[in-house]
Structures are given as C-alpha cells and as structure tokens.
Design a protein around this motif. Structure first.
Motif, PDB file in Angstrom:
ATOM      1  N   CYS A 380      40.020  45.124  72.434  1.00 58.09           N
ATOM      2  CA  CYS A 380      39.125  44.377  73.125  1.00 58.09           C
ATOM      3  C   CYS A 380      38.361  45.368  74.673  1.00 58.09           C
ATOM      4  N   LYS A 381      37.154  45.087  74.418  1.00 53.84           N
ATOM      5  CA  LYS A 381      36.236  45.796  75.276  1.00 53.84           C
ATOM      6  C   LYS A 381      36.834  45.379  76.725  1.00 53.84           C
ATOM      7  N   LEU A 382      37.756  45.925  77.525  1.00 54.09           N
ATOM      8  CA  LEU A 382      37.631  45.856  79.460  1.00 54.09           C
ATOM      9  C   LEU A 382      36.577  45.272  79.772  1.00 54.09           C
ATOM     10  N   PRO A 383      36.572  44.381  80.751  1.00 52.77           N
ATOM     11  CA  PRO A 383      35.294  44.343  82.048  1.00 52.77           C
ATOM     12  C   PRO A 383      35.163  45.761  83.217  1.00 52.77           C
ATOM     13  N   ASP A 384      35.082  46.109  83.469  1.00 55.92           N
ATOM     14  CA  ASP A 384      34.309  47.546  83.926  1.00 55.92           C
ATOM     15  C   ASP A 384      35.072  47.905  85.070  1.00 55.92           C
ATOM     16  N   ARG A 385      35.596  46.322  86.285  1.00 54.61           N
ATOM     17  CA  ARG A 385      35.897  46.715  87.560  1.00 54.61           C
ATOM     18  C   ARG A 385      37.479  45.682  87.290  1.00 54.61           C
ATOM     19  N   GLY A 386      37.938  45.478  88.453  1.00 55.85           N
ATOM     20  CA  GLY A 386      39.477  44.576  88.315  1.00 55.85           C
ATOM     21  C   GLY A 386      39.813  45.294  87.677  1.00 55.85           C
ATOM     22  N   TYR A 387      41.139  44.397  87.045  1.00 60.59           N
ATOM     23  CA  TYR A 387      42.934  45.008  87.324  1.00 60.59           C
ATOM     24  C   TYR A 387      42.433  44.469  86.094  1.00 60.59           C
ATOM     25  N   PHE A 388      42.804  44.878  84.418  1.00 62.36           N
ATOM     26  CA  PHE A 388      42.958  44.518  83.351  1.00 62.36           C
ATOM     27  C   PHE A 388      43.732  45.367  82.300  1.00 62.36           C
ATOM     28  N   LEU A 389      44.154  44.062  81.693  1.00 67.00           N
ATOM     29  CA  LEU A 389      45.093  44.804  80.217  1.00 67.00           C
ATOM     30  C   LEU A 389      44.871  44.160  79.039  1.00 67.00           C
ATOM     31  N   ARG A 390      44.799  44.886  77.754  1.00 62.72           N
ATOM     32  CA  ARG A 390      44.905  44.339  77.161  1.00 62.72           C
ATOM     33  C   ARG A 390      46.307  44.125  76.458  1.00 62.72           C
ATOM     34  N   PRO A 391      46.693  42.847  75.312  1.00 68.02           N
ATOM     35  CA  PRO A 391      47.865  42.030  75.253  1.00 68.02           C
ATOM     36  C   PRO A 391      48.209  43.723  74.421  1.00 68.02           C
ATOM     37  N   ALA A 392      49.469  43.760  74.663  1.00 71.18           N
ATOM     38  CA  ALA A 392      49.778  45.028  74.188  1.00 71.18           C
ATOM     39  C   ALA A 392      51.295  44.033  73.096  1.00 71.18           C
ATOM     40  N   LEU A 393      51.405  45.000  72.540  1.00 73.97           N
ATOM     41  CA  LEU A 393      53.792  45.004  71.515  1.00 73.97           C
ATOM     42  C   LEU A 393      54.048  46.072  71.115  1.00 73.97           C
ATOM     43  N   PHE A 394      54.793  46.473  71.069  1.00 75.85           N
ATOM     44  CA  PHE A 394      55.732  47.122  71.082  1.00 75.85           C
ATOM     45  C   PHE A 394      56.835  46.889  69.522  1.00 75.85           C
ATOM     46  N   GLU A 395      56.596  47.805  68.838  1.00 77.73           N
ATOM     47  CA  GLU A 395      57.613  47.812  67.750  1.00 77.73           C
ATOM     48  C   GLU A 395      58.957  48.495  67.583  1.00 77.73           C
ATOM     49  N   ARG A 396      59.835  49.087  66.579  1.00 76.78           N
ATOM     50  CA  ARG A 396      60.946  49.599  66.732  1.00 76.78           C
ATOM     51  C   ARG A 396      61.785  49.722  67.920  1.00 76.78           C
ATOM     52  N   VAL A 397      62.144  49.236  68.512  1.00 77.02           N
ATOM     53  CA  VAL A 397      62.513  48.974  70.351  1.00 77.02           C
ATOM     54  C   VAL A 397      64.027  48.816  70.245  1.00 77.02           C
ATOM     55  N   SER A 398      64.484  49.842  70.723  1.00 79.10           N
ATOM     56  CA  SER A 398      66.082  50.638  70.403  1.00 79.10           C
ATOM     57  C   SER A 398      66.495  49.469  72.034  1.00 79.10           C
ATOM     58  N   PRO A 399      67.461  48.177  71.108  1.00 78.70           N
ATOM     59  CA  PRO A 399      68.240  47.906  72.528  1.00 78.70           C
ATOM     60  C   PRO A 399      68.412  48.587  73.719  1.00 78.70           C
ATOM     61  N   SER A 400      68.658  49.455  73.951  1.00 76.72           N
ATOM     62  CA  SER A 400      69.138  50.143  75.220  1.00 76.72           C
ATOM     63  C   SER A 400      67.287  51.117  75.377  1.00 76.72           C
TER      64      SER A 400
END
Lengths: 497, 313
Positions: A380-400
């Motif tokens: 998705c497109k984020l607004p030009d100003r302000g503090y924004f982040l896209r929803p995200a996920l990580f796969e293949r994550v090590s337990p440590s």
C-alpha cells in the motif's frame, strides 16, 4: 468445467465508467468538535497550575508531524504539590466518604464521558495517531465500561475482601503509556477511586491530551478537588512520582525496561507496586482451526492499534501442514488493510505514535533482515507526511533471532511452524514474557489442554484481543506484577488488615 | 467429517471438513458495515449496484402485466430527465421471475442487455421428483431464460445424502446447456450452521454452479452478511485451488443501499476487484432498487426524492 457466457452481451453498466472498483474517497471525521488550548498546565487540587520551573514541551500529531499544543513539564516540585493535594483530599474528604458516594462520582464520570465520547475519540486520534475507527469503537466504549464497572464495586468492597477488614492506601501514583492513553487512565483511576484512594496520574509525554481533557470530566462530575490530579511530563516526572514518599502505591503500565527501573527505584521505599509491562505473545494455529477466522484473529491480534499493544499476538506459530496455505491467506488479507490518515473512517492502521517509536521499529526490522529472516510487507501507498509503516511479517525466523525475542511494539509479525501440540506449547512458552496467547482449533479438548499449559496471563481460544472490565488482565515473568480489571483489580488498591 | 462424492467422471472426491467459527465470522462481517463510502466513490458504488441487480418478482399473484411493468423499470430505472440529471443509471442485470412468466419477460426485454432469469426446480421447496425438476429447467430454457436459479434439495442435503444433491445440480447444469447460466440457491436459512453453508457451497461449485446464491427469499433469514462471507470464502478457496471464478448472489434481505454497500466492500476485500462485475456478483432483490435510486439522486442533487418522482411498479 465449462463456464458459459450468457447469450446476450453484458449490460452497458458492467464495463462503463460508473463501475465501482474499490475506490474509497476520503471520509474524514470532523475535528471541529475538539478545542485544543495552546498551552496546558498541570491539573492539581481541582485547578490548572503552571509548572513551577516554567518549562513546557510540545505534543505532536504523529500523522502530520504538526504541533498540537504545549504541555507543562512536571518537576519534582510539581509532583510534590500534586501529591500534597491528593494527600489533603484523602485525609479531609475522600477517606470520610461512603463507598456509595464514591461510586456516585464514578458513575457520573462514566456518563459524562459517554456523552462526550466523539470529542475524546477525535482527540485521542489526533494526539496518538490511532485510527478513528478504533478510538471511536474500542477506546472510548472500553474506558466508559471500566468506570461503570468499578463504580459498582465502590460500595461492595466488603464482598471483595471476604471477612477481612481493609483500608485504602491513601495516595496512588499512576503512570500510563501512550498506546491507549485514555483507556489506561480509566483502567487506573477507576479502581483506585472505587477503593477509596486519591490519585496523581502521569500520562505519557507523547499523548497527554485526553488525560488533560478528562480533567474536565472530573470537574463536571463534582469530584472534590485533589482526588484526581494530573501531572504531565516525561521520564523524570514519572521518576519523581515513584520516589515521592507520600505515594504509597504505584501502578505502572509501559515497557519492561522502565518497569525494572521503577522496581529498583521503589525498592528502598514503603511502596506497593503493580506493573503491566511488555509482551511477546504467541498465537498458535492448529491445522483443524477455522482457517479464515484464524487469519482474521491473527490480523487483529498483531495489527490492532498499529501493533502498539502490550498483548499483541506478535509471534505466530502455524502447524506445518497448513503453513503455506495459511501464510498465503494471511498475506492476502494484509494487503486489504488500509494505512492512512487516522481521522479517515476507512483507515485500518493509523500513524506510528512517535518518531522515536518509528525509528525503533525500523531498527528491529533491519535487524530481522540482517539476521536472515524473510521479510514481507504489503504494497500500500503511505501518506507523504507523518510516521507510517506498512503491515509486515517475517518468515523463517530463528528462535534466537532478535525479532523473535524482543518486543517490537509495531505492526510486525513473526511466523514460525510447529509439528505437534507439544512443540507448539514449548515454542509459545519460550520467552521471557508471558502476557497473552491465542489458540485456534476446532477441537475443544485440544483447546483446553493447550491453554492450560501456556504460561500467559490471558489465553484466548478461537479469538484474540477480547477485553472486559470484569476480567483480570496481567502477565507472568517480565510481563509484569499483579492484575488489573475485575475483582482482582481491586486488591492492589487496599491494604488488608 | 469429510464428505465423499462420486463425480461424473467416476472419481471419488472428498470435500474436507472445513470448520467455521461463527463468532469470528460475525465480527468480520460486522466490520464491513463500518466502511464509509463518500462522494464520487459512493455514486459509483450505487450505480454499480443497479447494474448488479436481479430485479425480482416471485409471487403467486404475478401477472403478465405486472412482469411487463417490472421489465420497464429494469431497462430504464429512472425517468429520462432524472437519468440525465445523474449522468445515467445503467439497466439492471436481470429480471427474475417464475418459469410461467419467462416468455413475457423475454418478449419485453428483447434487444436489451437485461437477462431473463427463471427460478426453477420447483422453487422454493424443491419437493418434487427429479424428473419434474429437470422438466422445469428445460422449459424455462426453451422459453428463453438465460439464467436459471435452481434450489438444492434440502430434503436430501439435511439427511446427509450429498450425492443426490450433487447429481441433481449436475443434471440441471446439463439441462441449462450452453445458453443459460446456473445459479444454485442453497437456502442457507434452512441449513442451520455455517459449517453446512460452506459444505453446500463447495458441493454446488463442484457440481458446476456458475453462481452460488443464498436464499429463495421465501425463508427467513435470507441473505445475511455472515452467511455471504462464508460463501465468498468458499469461492475464494475454490479460486485458489483451480483458478476458476465463481459468482455470488445474496438474495432476500438486502433492502437498503447502506446494507448493499457493506456487501460490495466485503466482495472487494474478500475476493478482489475482479468480482466487482455483474458477471460475478448480483443482488437478488425486489425492494432494493428504489432505495438505491433515491440515494443516487441524493448524491447528485443533495436532496431526497419521493419514490413517486421516479415511479415504482
């Protein structure tokens, strides 16, 4: 299978310019209902008081980076006057009042807050960045419910403490976070007042405005001056409150890091402590789960309030046999989340609360990538100003991996797989935190067995993020001490004799 | 439990058990009612709704004249001067009638884009023999219906005879030939649980349905957001497995433009923009059109019109 086209041509409306393609025109909640003053002092002894050192700090709208107003920076002296006011109110008025009378004030506050709910919701969104949909439909109703719930306890305390005599501590110091500013104020103030204490409340420095507006509710309810005092400021103001000898009881909600500092600081004084701290809560999906609802539960569990939720379901564990399918569905659902101006009624994820938090989350995302996990964020497109982040996920994550151990407190999920219920339980419990967990399965016996063995203060089965003032909330280990909400929420606010 | 079905090609197919959590479904469904469409987006959505509508009359008291009036509104929902005012409202997708009235509708809708849909297979109860059901379909098709809205046998489905339900749909599909679309009505108001709704959806899709449809409109409840959500998810799952796009038609119960907007938002978010077309999504309704037209006029002119201004049949 053959699909037949109909004999006739499609109607002219079907491909014409008037077909809706999923566009949402801006649908902004009006902010004209809210009047923000250019500058706020502390609210002490029923009046507005300028900070003794004369220092103020600015609070921003994180969605636009515009300054909303200036707020007093509380010094040790300011905290001292607030505690003194609370102590006087306790001795002269509040401790002499019956429970029924105290309950009456709480009921009035709840009703007054309901009446002004829209105004508070807009202000919460302006100051904190959360979507108006959430402040309107979650924060405000929940805050009112909490006040109503504890109003009902005020004259029934003898039933809460059994046959034992109990009394209020006197002055309670309450330090609240920026993720649910008004709701956390209600969580703290309601049981304290119901139990007969007076309070000095310190809202978070990035989101002080709804607590300050709440002073108007306090005033309109006719509450005696000094029963509720609000002192604004950052860490040092909170520290002064923790160290003040007149404060008998400290309630803190916030990060584990600060919670540990508070525990250290208060150790040398005669103080009781409740701490509601961080979390890295597990969300377990078994292969026999209702899949689409589980996807939805995971999405609500991690992306609610931009992931600024202490009990966010930030570690997802999916049974390996369905993990490919599940993650595909999850990513697809994430793509439909709308990140945008928090005042837009269609916004699902608003602004990250502060630049500091944005930087922290970005740092952890970077760390996750460097440590070898597979990153996905929506397009998705984020607004030009302000503090924004896209929803995200990580796969293949090590337990440590850092992102699997540390609380990110942002819209970032980690995904891992498991093969057996035993493995799921072991992985879910493999954390220094223990605030919440979610389990999804169509098998009742499995739900009960797994829930019983998860070390978390709250375990949700086939749902997530359900809150009720009747239900206690709190964590194990580094997620905190004590419980808030429900009958249990009364205990820390009275001394049993 | 999974359900075993002998397919027409002899293969034994299993429809796996797919549990649905009704609390979660209701919450997700309710979230679509919070979507807020404004200004240009709303006007587009309202016009799209008209283009997706199966304008329906299914009464024992239907007469040829009544159906003619309905067809008139289907071709041109608004009087010319108002149509011009709002920049044109498309004709509806189809007129949906009982089989006996198909010839009337066909005659009156010739040379238009509006399809003629006929309810079929002893609508709404489906309680006749298989032979009669097929005859019902064959006649409607031969009289010119281009869309057949059949009802599944709840008699067979509820006693667990899924094979009969499947076989019937397959035969009806054959009887539709290449000239008619098949919409399969599950009558979800009689299926009892959302698990059953999902199972019936899969069964209908497996048997060759072009569309799956919630209700006859003769049983309460008709279409609801939660039931529609489960059916859309079954359509999505089928698409994920086969790449094939099945259509959806909620029917009976959608009365206001505001409700219809929630349905459109749901289709968009669950299935995607590809489904926002009358070839894949329809509203079955007898009362929705007038509210949508009023809202269109409201969007353009800023004021609400009485229904008398644009007429109703």
């Amino acid at each position: 299978m053959n699909r037949v086209e109909t004999g006739k041509s499609t109607s002219k409306g079907s491909e014409g310019p008037s077909v809706w393609k999923g566009e949402f025109a801006p649908s902004m909640e009006s902010s004209s209902t809210v009047k923000i003053r250019p500058r706020y002092g502390h609210y002490i002894a029923g009046g507005w008081v300028a900070p003794k050192a004369g220092r103020y700090f600015k609070t921003l709208n994180p969605a636009t980076e515009e300054v909303l107003c200036e707020v007093a920076e509380g010094s040790e002296a300011d905290v001292g006057s607030a505690v003194q006011a609370a102590d006087r109110a306790y001795k002269d008025v509040w401790s002499k009042m019956s429970g029924a009378e105290r309950g009456g004030y709480l009921f009035r506050m709840a009703r007054l807050l309901q009446e002004r709910a829209r105004e508070f919701a807009v202000l919460e969104t302006l100051d904190g960045g959360k979507p108006i949909k959430e402040s309107r439909d979650f924060d405000l109703p929940s805050a009112c419910n909490h006040l109503f719930y504890y109003a009902g306890w005020a004259d029934k305390l003898e039933y809460a403490f059994g046959k034992r005599e109990s009394r209020a501590w006197g002055v309670a110091g309450q330090i609240i976070p920026w993720n649910f500013p008004l709701l956390m104020a209600a969580w703290k103030i309601a049981p304290a007042l119901a139990c007969g204490n007076c309070v000095v409340l310190k809202p978070a420095e990035t989101t002080p405005l709804t607590a300050l507006l709440f002073a108007e509710i306090v005033e309109a309810s006719g509450l005696p001056p000094g029963v509720v005092n609000i002192v604004t400021g950052a860490g040092p103001t909170g520290a002064a409150l923790v160290r003040h000898p007149g404060v008998k009881k400290i309630a803190f909600t916030g990060s584990t890091e600060i919670g540990k500092l508070i525990a250290q600081n208060s150790a040398e004084f005669d103080k009781r402590l409740t701490l509601e701290l961080g979390g890295k809560s597990a969300h377990i999906i078994f292969e026999d789960a209702p899949i689409d609802q589980a996807v939805e539960g995971v999405v609500q569990g991690i992306f609610f309030n931009q992931g600024h939720v202490c009990c966010a379901g930030s570690r997802l564990f999916v049974e390996e046999s369905i993990s490919t399918l599940f993650v595909e569905k999850l990513k697809r659902r994430m793509e439909t989340l709308r990140v945008g101006p928090p005042l837009d009624k269609n916004t699902d994820l608003g602004a990250i609360n502060s630049k500091e938090q944005l930087t922290k989350i970005q740092g952890l995302i970077q760390r996750g990538k460097e440590e070898g996990a597979l990153y996905f964020e929506t397009s998705c497109k984020l607004p030009d100003r302000g503090y924004f982040l896209r929803p995200a996920l990580f796969e293949r994550v090590s337990p440590s991996a850092t992102i699997q151990r540390e609380e990110i407190f942002g819209p970032v999920l980690t995904v891992s797989t498991f093969r057996t219920p035993e493995e799921a339980i072991q992985k879910a419990n493999d954390t220094q935190y223990g605030l919440a967990a979610g389990v999804w399965s169509d098998k009742g016996a499995k739900l009960f067995e797994v829930s019983r063995r998860l070390k978390a203060g709250v375990v949700w089965a086939n749902t997530y993020n359900k809150f009720d003032p009747c239900s206690p909330f709190g964590g194990y280990f580094e997620s905190g001490w004590g419980r808030e909400g429900g009958l249990h929420g009364l205990y820390p606010y009275r001394e049993v004799l | 439990m999974g359900v075993k079905i002998r397919l027409t090609n002899g293969v034994l197919e299993t429809i796996p058990h797919h549990p649905i959590d009704s609390v979660g479904v209701s919450e997700r469904a309710a979230s679509f009612t919070k979507r807020s469409l404004k200004k240009g987006s709303k006007l587009e959505a309202l016009k799209t709704m008209v283009a997706m509508m199966d304008l329906t009359t299914l009464e024992g008291a239907d007469t040829p004249e009544r159906v003619r009036q309905l067809c008139g509104r289907a071709r041109q929902p608004l009087p010319a001067h108002l149509d011009e005012l709002v920049g044109g409202v498309p004709p509806v997708a189809a007129v949906c009638v009982y089989p006996a009235l198909v010839p009337v509708a066909v005659e009156f809708l010739a040379e238009t884009s509006v399809q003629v849909a006929s309810v079929s297979t002893a609508f709404p109860s489906s309680q006749v023999s298989g032979e009669l059901k097929l005859l019902d379909v064959q006649q409607a098709v031969s009289w010119g219906a281009t869309e057949i809205d059949m009802v599944i046998s709840r008699n067979a489905f509820l006693r667990g005879d899924y094979q009969t339900v499947y076989d019937e749909i397959v035969k009806v599909k054959e009887a539709c030939g290449t000239g008619a679309h098949l919409k399969v009505i599950l009558e979800t108001g009689e299926l009892g649980t959302l698990d059953q709704v999902y199972r019936a959806s899969k069964l209908a899709i497996l048997a060759g349905a072009d569309f799956i449809k919630t209700s006859t409109g003769k049983v309460q409840p008709g279409a609801t957001l939660p039931v529609t959500l489960v059916m859309l998810q079954s359509i999505f799952d089928h698409f994920q497995q086969s790449g094939q796009r099945i259509g959806m038609k909620p029917a009976g119960g959608v009365r206001t433009a505001k409700e219809a907007i929630a349905y459109l938002c749901m289709v968009y978010e669950v299935l995607g923009v590809e489904w926002l077309t009358p070839t894949l999504f329809r509203f079955g309704a007898s009362r929705l059109l007038n509210d949508v037209l009023r809202q269109i006029l409201r969007q353009v002119t800023g004021s609400y019109y009485n229904e008398e201004v644009f007429g109703s049949e």
